[in-house]
Write an enzyme that holds these catalytic residues in place. Structure first.
Site, PDB file in Angstrom:
ATOM      1  N   ARG A  69       0.615  -1.200  -0.068  1.00  0.00           N
ATOM      2  CA  ARG A  69      -0.161   0.110  -0.050  1.00  0.00           C
ATOM      3  C   ARG A  69       0.975   1.451  -0.068  1.00  0.00           C
ATOM      4  O   ARG A  69       0.601   2.246  -0.778  1.00  0.00           O
ATOM      5  CB  ARG A  69      -0.900   0.119   1.104  1.00  0.00           C
ATOM      6  CG  ARG A  69      -1.813   1.259   1.189  1.00  0.00           C
ATOM      7  CD  ARG A  69      -3.328   0.978   2.078  1.00  0.00           C
ATOM      8  NE  ARG A  69      -2.928   0.061   3.192  1.00  0.00           N
ATOM      9  CZ  ARG A  69      -2.348   0.636   4.493  1.00  0.00           C
ATOM     10  NH1 ARG A  69      -2.166   1.828   4.654  1.00  0.00           N
ATOM     11  NH2 ARG A  69      -2.431  -0.184   5.451  1.00  0.00           N
ATOM     12  N   TYR A 122     -11.575  22.100 -14.024  1.00  0.00           N
ATOM     13  CA  TYR A 122     -12.145  20.925 -14.140  1.00  0.00           C
ATOM     14  C   TYR A 122     -13.276  20.399 -13.275  1.00  0.00           C
ATOM     15  O   TYR A 122     -13.446  20.651 -11.863  1.00  0.00           O
ATOM     16  CB  TYR A 122     -10.972  19.477 -13.897  1.00  0.00           C
ATOM     17  CG  TYR A 122     -11.575  18.319 -13.939  1.00  0.00           C
ATOM     18  CD1 TYR A 122     -12.362  17.804 -15.080  1.00  0.00           C
ATOM     19  CD2 TYR A 122     -11.647  17.514 -12.815  1.00  0.00           C
ATOM     20  CE1 TYR A 122     -12.887  16.550 -15.205  1.00  0.00           C
ATOM     21  CE2 TYR A 122     -12.201  16.033 -12.964  1.00  0.00           C
ATOM     22  CZ  TYR A 122     -12.918  15.807 -14.000  1.00  0.00           C
ATOM     23  OH  TYR A 122     -13.460  14.440 -14.023  1.00  0.00           O
ATOM     24  N   ASP A 195      -3.047  22.752 -11.320  1.00  0.00           N
ATOM     25  CA  ASP A 195      -3.376  21.537 -12.064  1.00  0.00           C
ATOM     26  C   ASP A 195      -2.718  21.714 -13.423  1.00  0.00           C
ATOM     27  O   ASP A 195      -3.448  22.789 -14.461  1.00  0.00           O
ATOM     28  CB  ASP A 195      -4.940  21.542 -12.228  1.00  0.00           C
ATOM     29  CG  ASP A 195      -5.425  20.291 -13.079  1.00  0.00           C
ATOM     30  OD1 ASP A 195      -4.484  19.733 -13.878  1.00  0.00           O
ATOM     31  OD2 ASP A 195      -6.629  19.856 -12.973  1.00  0.00           O
ATOM     32  N   LYS A 220      -4.363  11.406 -18.814  1.00  0.00           N
ATOM     33  CA  LYS A 220      -4.321  12.176 -19.797  1.00  0.00           C
ATOM     34  C   LYS A 220      -3.300  11.932 -20.850  1.00  0.00           C
ATOM     35  O   LYS A 220      -2.583  10.871 -20.923  1.00  0.00           O
ATOM     36  CB  LYS A 220      -4.870  13.588 -19.773  1.00  0.00           C
ATOM     37  CG  LYS A 220      -5.976  13.693 -18.878  1.00  0.00           C
ATOM     38  CD  LYS A 220      -7.394  13.173 -19.246  1.00  0.00           C
ATOM     39  CE  LYS A 220      -8.404  13.325 -17.889  1.00  0.00           C
ATOM     40  NZ  LYS A 220      -9.657  12.484 -18.350  1.00  0.00           N
TER      41      LYS A 220
HETATM   42  N1  PLP Z   1      -8.015  17.769 -13.750  1.00  0.00           N
HETATM   43  C1  PLP Z   1      -8.355  17.776 -15.245  1.00  0.00           C
HETATM   44  C2  PLP Z   1      -7.684  19.176 -15.965  1.00  0.00           C
HETATM   45  C3  PLP Z   1      -8.856  16.946 -15.906  1.00  0.00           C
HETATM   46  O1  PLP Z   1      -9.252  17.170 -17.175  1.00  0.00           O
HETATM   47  C4  PLP Z   1      -9.292  15.678 -15.062  1.00  0.00           C
HETATM   48  C5  PLP Z   1     -10.033  14.654 -15.626  1.00  0.00           C
HETATM   49  O2  PLP Z   1     -10.753  14.884 -16.969  1.00  0.00           O
HETATM   50  C6  PLP Z   1      -8.921  15.418 -13.868  1.00  0.00           C
HETATM   51  C7  PLP Z   1      -8.246  16.805 -13.217  1.00  0.00           C
HETATM   52  C8  PLP Z   1      -9.393  14.407 -12.922  1.00  0.00           C
HETATM   53  O3  PLP Z   1      -8.580  13.258 -13.452  1.00  0.00           O
HETATM   54  P1  PLP Z   1      -9.017  11.684 -13.227  1.00  0.00           P
HETATM   55  O4  PLP Z   1     -10.283  11.460 -14.207  1.00  0.00           O
HETATM   56  O5  PLP Z   1      -7.847  10.800 -13.597  1.00  0.00           O
HETATM   57  O6  PLP Z   1      -9.499  11.794 -11.765  1.00  0.00           O
END
Ligand code: PLP
Length: 399
Positions: A69, A122, A195, A220
């Site tokens: 873990r 997001y 982010d 992504k």
């Molecule tokens: N941040 C951005 C800019 C995203 O586009 C996404 C998902 O589309 C996330 C965070 C969240 O990622 P996850 O889907 O891997 O949880």
């Protein structure tokens, strides 16, 4: 009590964790830091599946590995590549998803702390901040973070502990000035977290611009093949806050699985070539689509018409990313029908894969979304840009 001889935070790695200054990031990523399997001398690393490790006769764990873990060698190998890509002196921590990574940062705060978050970000994270974060006792203000005066005005002295930004921001691709926002955060005694999912380290390295934490949905473009869900937090300074994020992953069991870590490691070997083609395709498409009579506006930071273009030029390199959006003069129905008619573009959510995706974004974000209903979000892949253009324009024109 921790077992004798064990330091669970610092397992010994069977691969190089130092970053030789001599080679470019592109070269180091292509070879996953040049790791060689010590048993077979294979140039492709094994996938370490064991969840437990033999304890020494003297009761210690000389390998540094105790239990699956907190620790896994395949995960640590991918983390070493991520830390190299982001110039993350404190290292990188891989999570089971982007959301698990992002929420660990907020959970590392104290109840009563104030957070400044973007109005456009997001959507699932915005929803979590607007609902769950309150239950943790966090105060969240959604601010137009592209406007530095608005950020300054939103600071609550001695209470604001974190500014969270996303740049380019999903799905309007607004640009936030990382260096200027880091300055505001630090003067207020707060941290800046970015982010950077859609920029990726190919275009931007936020830690070098003053950010304290960088987060990616590694689901992504870092992975790039739409077959892994993963998230990463990378830090500049190994301070108590960063250690707390590590501890949250460990205690809440939000580590990525070894197979996913292996796929991510493999995907990152081609990050530079994928991103070069994707951002070139996106730029060509944005320029062509901007001329189209049926399109009201193209949102892409590489265009001179984009309000964030000058800041993007300052903080992005090698182009402006693989994401753009278009708004159709025909409105919501024209957008939905266009998405229904495309043949080469794939009608699906997500972004960053080698295949191009199209999405009517407002309908997935739902109530409270700042996304206009006439908007189509485009994640540009590595296909022929002429094919992508022809397919999209045919879908827009068809009646
Ligand atoms: N941040 C951005 C800019 C995203 O586009 C996404 C998902 O589309 C996330 C965070 C969240 O990622 P996850 O889907 O891997 O949880």
């Amino acid at each position: 009590m921790s077992p004798k001889g064990n330091d669970q935070n610092k397992p010994e790695h069977p691969f190089p964790t130092e970053r030789p200054e001599k080679w470019s990031k592109r070269s180091l990523a292509a070879q996953a830091l040049g790791s060689i399997d010590p048993i077979t001398k294979g140039i492709t690393p094994p996938i370490h599946l064991s969840t437990t490790y033999i304890r020494d006769e003297d009761n210690g764990y000389s390998s540094g590995y105790v239990y699956g873990r907190p620790d896994n060698a395949t995960v640590h190998e991918a983390e070493a590549v991520l830390a190299m890509l982001e110039d993350a002196d404190a290292g990188a921590i891989l999570f089971s998803s982007g959301m698990a990574a992002a929420t660990a940062v907020f959970q590392a705060l104290e109840p009563g702390d104030h957070i400044i978050a973007p109005k456009v970000m997001y959507w699932a994270l915005r929803h979590w901040l607007a609902t769950e974060a309150k239950r943790w006792g966090l105060l969240v203000d959604f601010v137009d973070v592209e406007n530095t005066d608005a950020v300054k005005a939103a600071i609550l002295p001695n209470k604001t502990k974190l500014i969270w930004i996303e740049t380019p921001s999903n799905p309007l691709w607004g640009i936030t000035d990382i260096a200027a926002t880091a300055d505001i955060a630090h003067k207020a005694g707060a941290r800046l977290a970015v982010d950077s999912t859609t920029a990726s380290p190919y275009h931007t390295r936020p830690l070098n611009l003053g950010a304290d934490i960088v987060m990616h949905a590694a689901t992504k473009v870092l992975n790039g093949h739409s077959d892994v869900v993963a998230g990463v937090i990378a830090g500049k300074v190994a301070d108590t806050f960063f250690e707390r994020i590590k501890m949250i992953r460990k205690s809440q069991g939000a580590i990525i699985g070894p197979f996913e870590a292996y796929l991510l490691l493999r995907g990152m070997r081609t990050l530079h070539v994928r991103q070069a083609t994707q951002s070139m395709n996106a730029m060509v498409l944005a320029q062509r689509l901007e001329q189209d009579a049926d399109i009201a506006v193209v949102l892409y930071p590489g265009l001179h018409s984009h309000p964030g273009h000058e800041v993007a030029r300052k903080q992005m390199e090698n182009g402006f990313g693989y994401m753009l959006s278009i708004r159709l003069k025909g409105g919501e129905q024209a957008a939905i029908k266009t998405a229904a008619r495309v043949q080469l573009w794939k009608r699906a959510t997500s972004l960053g894969g080698v295949e191009s995706l199209i999405e009517h974004r407002a309908s997935i974000e739902g109530a409270g979304s700042p996304c206009p209903p006439d908007l189509l979000r485009l994640s540009v892949g590595i296909e022929s840009v002429d094919d992508l253009y022809t397919d999209l324009i045919s879908a827009i024109r068809a009646k």
